[in-house]
Design an enzyme around this catalytic site. Sequence first.
Site, PDB file in Angstrom:
ATOM      1  N   SER A  53       9.488  72.084  64.379  1.00  0.00           N
ATOM      2  CA  SER A  53       9.411  70.417  64.165  1.00  0.00           C
ATOM      3  C   SER A  53       8.863  69.655  62.899  1.00  0.00           C
ATOM      4  O   SER A  53       9.360  68.569  62.506  1.00  0.00           O
ATOM      5  CB  SER A  53       8.594  69.893  65.253  1.00  0.00           C
ATOM      6  OG  SER A  53       6.952  70.322  64.912  1.00  0.00           O
ATOM      7  N   HIS A  92       2.068  67.567  62.860  1.00  0.00           N
ATOM      8  CA  HIS A  92       2.929  66.154  62.648  1.00  0.00           C
ATOM      9  C   HIS A  92       2.460  65.272  61.709  1.00  0.00           C
ATOM     10  O   HIS A  92       1.180  65.384  61.345  1.00  0.00           O
ATOM     11  CB  HIS A  92       3.370  65.822  64.054  1.00  0.00           C
ATOM     12  CG  HIS A  92       4.304  66.441  64.807  1.00  0.00           C
ATOM     13  ND1 HIS A  92       4.508  66.194  66.181  1.00  0.00           N
ATOM     14  CD2 HIS A  92       4.723  67.481  64.457  1.00  0.00           C
ATOM     15  CE1 HIS A  92       5.263  66.980  66.703  1.00  0.00           C
ATOM     16  NE2 HIS A  92       5.607  67.870  65.602  1.00  0.00           N
ATOM     17  N   ASP A 133       5.777  60.957  68.890  1.00  0.00           N
ATOM     18  CA  ASP A 133       5.074  62.215  69.785  1.00  0.00           C
ATOM     19  C   ASP A 133       4.461  61.491  70.956  1.00  0.00           C
ATOM     20  O   ASP A 133       3.665  62.319  71.902  1.00  0.00           O
ATOM     21  CB  ASP A 133       3.945  62.603  69.160  1.00  0.00           C
ATOM     22  CG  ASP A 133       4.554  63.712  67.907  1.00  0.00           C
ATOM     23  OD1 ASP A 133       5.529  64.066  68.003  1.00  0.00           O
ATOM     24  OD2 ASP A 133       3.588  63.910  67.237  1.00  0.00           O
TER      25      ASP A 133
END
EC number: 3.4.21.89
Length: 192
Positions: A53, A92, A133
């Site tokens: 990701s 992230h 997210d």
Amino acid sequence: MLSFLSSNLSSTRQSLAQVLNFALVLSTAFMLWKGLSVFTASSSPIVVVLSGSMEPAFQRGDLLFLWNRSPRAELGEIVVYNVRGKDIPIVHRVVRTFPEVEGKAKKVKEITGTSSIPPNMLLTKGDNNVADDTELYAKNQDFLHREEDIVGSVRGYMPMVGYVTIMLSEHPWLKTVLLGIMGLMVILQREQ
């Protein structure tokens, strides 16, 4: 008879010395981990990237070094967080911060009697993902709290070094093979 007792006592001492050396190695590794945790202020100062990701910034299997001493997370900073109720670290990028405005600080002072500013609130997204997210967060959670949810900010990495842990978790039989090889090495080393 005396030589038998002497050799038996000697082998017992060698076995005990090996057990103590093994315990020393384990306790040293544990203390280094805990020391690193205290130094970085992170419960998990080293993590492995488990998915793609964050490509192209980080590949699956990269080993990340975290730092958690900054009071705020900035826009564009790469953070590692745990979803509440799950113990899976997610790596992230911060795509939005919700800075506390003066009105919120005043409201907090009215409610709590103190002018302490509420925690930094963040929204994250993987570089290789289409959406943010919010679907990954816990139920009824729209953002992350800096102090509660963030494990640390990425400060460095080593490419592909963590792939061993991924292989061991995806293929449990590899653990057995690895333990067998280590046991064989101990037995062969003892005979010499």
